[in-house]
Scaffold this active site. Structure first.
Site, short mmCIF file in Angstrom:
data_model
loop_
_atom_site.label_atom_id
_atom_site.label_comp_id
_atom_site.label_asym_id
_atom_site.label_seq_id
_atom_site.Cartn_x
_atom_site.Cartn_y
_atom_site.Cartn_z
N PRO A 382 0.82 -1.22 0.00
CA PRO A 382 0.00 0.00 0.00
C PRO A 382 0.85 1.26 0.00
O PRO A 382 2.06 1.21 0.28
CB PRO A 382 -0.82 -0.13 1.29
CG PRO A 382 -0.01 -1.04 2.16
CD PRO A 382 0.69 -1.99 1.25
N GLY A 384 2.73 4.67 1.08
CA GLY A 384 3.26 5.21 2.32
C GLY A 384 4.06 4.25 3.17
O GLY A 384 4.43 4.61 4.30
N GLY A 386 7.05 3.07 2.32
CA GLY A 386 8.48 3.30 2.11
C GLY A 386 9.08 2.58 0.93
O GLY A 386 10.28 2.34 0.91
N THR A 388 9.45 3.57 -2.35
CA THR A 388 10.34 4.40 -3.17
C THR A 388 11.60 4.78 -2.41
O THR A 388 12.72 4.72 -2.96
CB THR A 388 9.59 5.67 -3.63
OG1 THR A 388 8.40 5.28 -4.31
CG2 THR A 388 10.46 6.49 -4.55
N SER A 704 -13.76 -13.49 0.44
CA SER A 704 -13.34 -13.61 1.84
C SER A 704 -14.41 -13.12 2.82
O SER A 704 -14.26 -13.35 4.02
CB SER A 704 -12.04 -12.83 2.07
OG SER A 704 -12.23 -11.45 1.81
N LYS A 747 -5.00 -8.02 6.84
CA LYS A 747 -6.29 -8.08 7.53
C LYS A 747 -6.11 -8.09 9.05
O LYS A 747 -6.84 -7.41 9.78
CB LYS A 747 -7.05 -9.32 7.07
CG LYS A 747 -7.54 -9.25 5.62
CD LYS A 747 -8.21 -10.54 5.21
CE LYS A 747 -8.68 -10.46 3.76
NZ LYS A 747 -9.30 -11.73 3.31
#
Length: 811
Positions: A382, A384, A386, A388, A704, A747
């Site tokens: 996801p 944010g 880190g 990059t 799910s 999850k």
């Protein structure tokens, strides 16, 4: 009269016979007063010419309406033609005749007489109506002047023709002479022939010649300008050559060496591969024999500049100390052990290969070297977390240069492979451009957002990336602009993606995928105190001793102002608090600020997020499911309710097909287990069940949520609520089995973040718990089940609740 010769009774004042032989002309109009050569090859027309030549040589010439028709018949020719006399007939090869005819006067066909052995018709005179007045004289003079001007502008017309036109007194003769000079097309020539009035003919020709004059004038201007430019270029060239000769005689030759000599020296020092050197020498040979003013001169220079500036042999030396590399990565990033271990493995392999290479152990080791160096890593997770910044940290740990290219929204294949040099403004692709900027052949090359590559009519960039990201092929990457192989095998490619599903399968297969899941609250607290707070304090002009964040303040920001898997919004909010603190320090003159949870509430105003589990949910028909989104894991509620009806199932919440099928399976399963679950049959005959998943504007799909839907329906029908601190995930079958699902780590992190205490998972997902952080495993009670019956025992409350039920339905 049947004999053609006997029918040649001359009409009064004219050479026109009553019945006349007609010769159809293809794509040609012959006017009176003109002498015109004809090529006759059609058998019927040849017979006509021979027959007429034996007599008085008088024939009628009419133009065919369709030039594609070889033998025109009555109705396929124009009705107005020109009476002509055969002046000369010459036999050519075969049956072809070369005939010279002289136009005499106009005639009009009254009716056709015969079609064999050739066309003949009854013709009548059609003289032009002439009016001798001032307007006619003015039009006549205008026509003569325009014709003389056109003769002057046209190099193909004799100047004597203008003198001849001045002596023509008859307007009709002037008209037809000019018409023969300017070469009207068939339609215009026929229209001129059919006009009855002299004035009308004069006006038409004056208009046509006026347009022709403008065209010829513009054409002369264009040729003159082009000639002047050519003359100037030739003059400059001769003057330069004379200047060179003069300086050489005086011994003052101080001009700069030709560009080709400069490039030749650079090529000797460049150390290009054999193929690139051969191509460079070929282009250099063209450059040496080309004038600097030539159009391709600058193009060849640009191409040679690119070849010379690329790092063909320049490489940075790797730092192979694994302990030092581990220290560097730990300084930049917290946790992310999988990535760090992979880089340490890479360095260890490089170190061993370097040692073996120095021992000259043979070709086998070289093959092992290529295999060990061909790592293509893909960081998936996801936003944010880190991904990059990890690339920069890896480059620092390896001692390599770092370069980055964003693939988001790219739709043109030429962005990867470049444009061919035949196009104006062509350039290499962004891969080659980035290597030139990096200055070495072995940088850490980050391809950001590889899951967001598009395609359209310009090509598919993801297909071009197949070669770039394949260690077995990229040693001979061929850019369209360079058109020579460039070795990319030493480049360490790292790609990033948020979702793997949108990456084409062949491209995904070429990469080693490392999943970066979201951070726990404990990890975010550690990252904020060690990395984010110091960075934002410096970025806002503060010193460390001036602003201190308590752990409670960080937790407040994490819980109430961010809802994310990464730390991007966390850092943004820390920066906002630092800016507020900077204002207080500058305006109030205080020495330092201790940021507490209450101060965070004061600075950041009202909370943006509120935990959905903050209120106890003790209502039958509500279950808490777990899901994976583009920003990490999340929880979702499944709500079910009863109403009067006929046993129908209603689904809402913008559910996908797979999720709808999960709800239908849950409904069917509960109906099939009415006796074992001690449920009332009237629930499914006299009532409808409505299942809704909130956040209706957000599309949802996947299997799910099946377990949560079963629990919600059974809870609704039995009157026993699902425990509010229990989360569920798993695919269900009609037999009541609970099947494994993906995204378990994300999850469970979402469940921990939301404050759930118990999570029910499929038994076959037990292996995924190894990736879970220890503090999460300690805080959560994880229950593994294989069947729905096991989940019911752990998830449902034992106490029934009174509910408002539809009529005729009772628990």
């Amino acid at each position: 009269m049947t004999n053609h010769q006997d029918e040649k009774i001359k009409q009064k004042g004219s050479m026109l016979p009553r019945d006349i032989s007609i010769l159809p002309l293809r794509n040609t109009v012959v006017h009176p007063y003109s002498v015109f050569p004809l090529i006759v090859g059609v058998r019927r027309s040849v017979k006509l010419i021979k027959t007429a030549a034996e007599g008085d040589g008088i024939i009628g010439l009419v133009a065919s309406k369709d030039g594609a028709i070889e033998e025109s018949n009555p109705g396929q020719t124009y009705e107005v033609g020109t009476l002509a006399k055969i002046e000369q007939v010459v036999q050519e090869s075969g049956d072809t005749l070369q005939v010279l005819v002289r136009g005499l006067e106009r005639f009009r066909i009254d009716h056709w007489c015969d079609t064999t052995p050739f066309l003949s018709a009854h013709a009548i005179q059609a003289p032009e109506s002439a009016e001798e007045d001032v307007e006619t004289d003015a039009l006549k003079r205008s026509l003569q002047e325009l014709t003389e001007e056109i003769i002057e502008l046209s190099p193909n017309l004799s100047k004597e023709l203008g003198k001849f036109l001045r002596h023509i007194k008859d307007p009709a003769q002037l008209i037809y002479t000019v018409a023969a000079t300017v070469n009207l097309d068939v339609k215009e020539g026929q229209a001129l022939l059919e006009m009855d009035g002299i004035k009308e003919k004069l006006r038409m020709l004056v208009g046509h010649l006026s347009r022709e004059k403008e065209v010829l004038t513009l054409n002369r201007k264009i040729r003159s300008e082009a000639h002047e430019k050519m003359d100037k270029a030739q003059r400059d060239y001769y003057l330069r050559q004379q200047l060179k000769a003069i300086k050489k005689e005086l011994g003052e030759s101080c001009e700069a060496p030709p560009a080709s000599d400069e490039y030749a020296e650079k090529l000797k020092e460049a150390g290009l591969p054999s193929e690139a050197m051969k191509e460079a020498e070929r282009e250099l040979g063209r450059l040496a024999n080309m004038s600097p003013q030539a159009a391709e001169y600058a193009t060849i220079k640009t191409y040679l500049d690119w070849l010379l500036e690329l790092p063909w042999n320049k490489a940075s030396e790797d730092q192979l100390d694994t302990r030092c590399a581990r220290t560097v990565m730990d300084e930049d990033h917290y946790d992310l052990e999988d990535v760090k271990e992979r880089i340490i493995e890479y360095l260890a392999v490089r170190k061993l290969l370097a040692e073996r290479s120095s021992e000259n152990l043979g070709e086998k080791d070289q093959g092992e070297k290529i295999e060990g160096m061909g790592a293509i890593l893909c960081f998936a997770g996801p936003p944010g977390v880190g991904k990059t910044s990890l690339g920069q940290s890896i480059a620092r740990a390896l001692g390599r240069r770092f370069t980055r290219m964003s693939l988001g929204g790219m739709r043109d294949e030429s962005e990867i492979r470049g444009h061919r040099r035949t196009y104006v403004g062509a350039m290499p692709g962004r891969i080659i451009q980035a290597l030139k900027r990096a200055g070495t052949r072995n940088p850490v090359f980050m391809l950001d957002e590889i899951d967001k590559v598009g395609n359209d009519w310009r090509g598919d960039p993801s297909s071009a990336l197949l070669e770039v990201l394949d260690p077995a092929q990229n040693h001979a990457f061929r850019d369209h602009y360079l058109d020579v192989d460039f070795d990319l095998s030493d480049v360490m490619f790292i790609t990033t993606a948020n979702q793997l599903e949108t990456i084409p399968a062949p491209l995904r297969d070429r990469m080693e995928i490392i999943q970066l899941e979201g951070y726990t609250e404990y990890e975010k607290l550690h990252i904020a105190q060690k990395y984010l707070v110091p960075r934002q304090v410096r970025a806002n002009g503060l010193r460390e001793e001036e602003v201190r964040f308590s752990d409670e303040a960080i937790r407040k920001i994490v819980q109430d102002y961010t809802r994310e898997a990464g730390v991007r919004n966390l850092e943004r909010n820390i920066g906002a608090v630092c800016r507020k603190g900077a204002v207080r320090i500058t305006e109030d003159g205080i020495d330092h600020i201790d940021v507490t949870a209450d101060l965070v509430r004061t600075y950041l105003k009202k909370e943006r997020f509120e935990s959905e589990l903050s209120e106890a949910i003790e209502i039958p028909g509500i279950a808490t499911g777990l899901a994976v989104t583009a920003v990490g894991g999340d929880i979702l509620f499944v709500e079910a309710t009863l109403m009067n009806g006929k046993g129908h199932l209603t689904l809402t919440g913008q559910l996908g097909d797979v999720m709808k099928e999960s709800a239908q399976i849950a409904h069917s399963y509960v109906r099939s287990k009415i006796k074992s679950l001690s449920l009332d049959l009237s629930l499914f005959t006299s009532a409808d069940i409505h299942v809704h998943v909130p956040a209706g504007a957000t599309p949802k799909d996947g299997p799910s949520a099946g377990l949560a839907m079963v629990m919600a329906v059974i809870s609704l029908c039995s009157g026993r609520p699902v425990q509010s601190d229990v989360g569920l995930t798993g695919e269900v079958t009609l037999r009541g089995r609970v099947l494994p699902v993906g995204g378990i780590k994300m999850k469970l992190l979402a469940a921990h973040r939301a404050g759930l205490k118990t999570v029910i998972l499929p038994k076959r997902n037990e292996k995924d718990l190894e990736e879970l952080p220890e503090e999460v495993r300690d805080d959560l009670n994880i229950v593994l089940v294989e069947t729905i019956e096991e989940a019911l025992k752990k998830g449902l409350s034992f106490e029934k609740q009174e509910m408002d039920l539809p009529l005729a339905v009772n628990y």
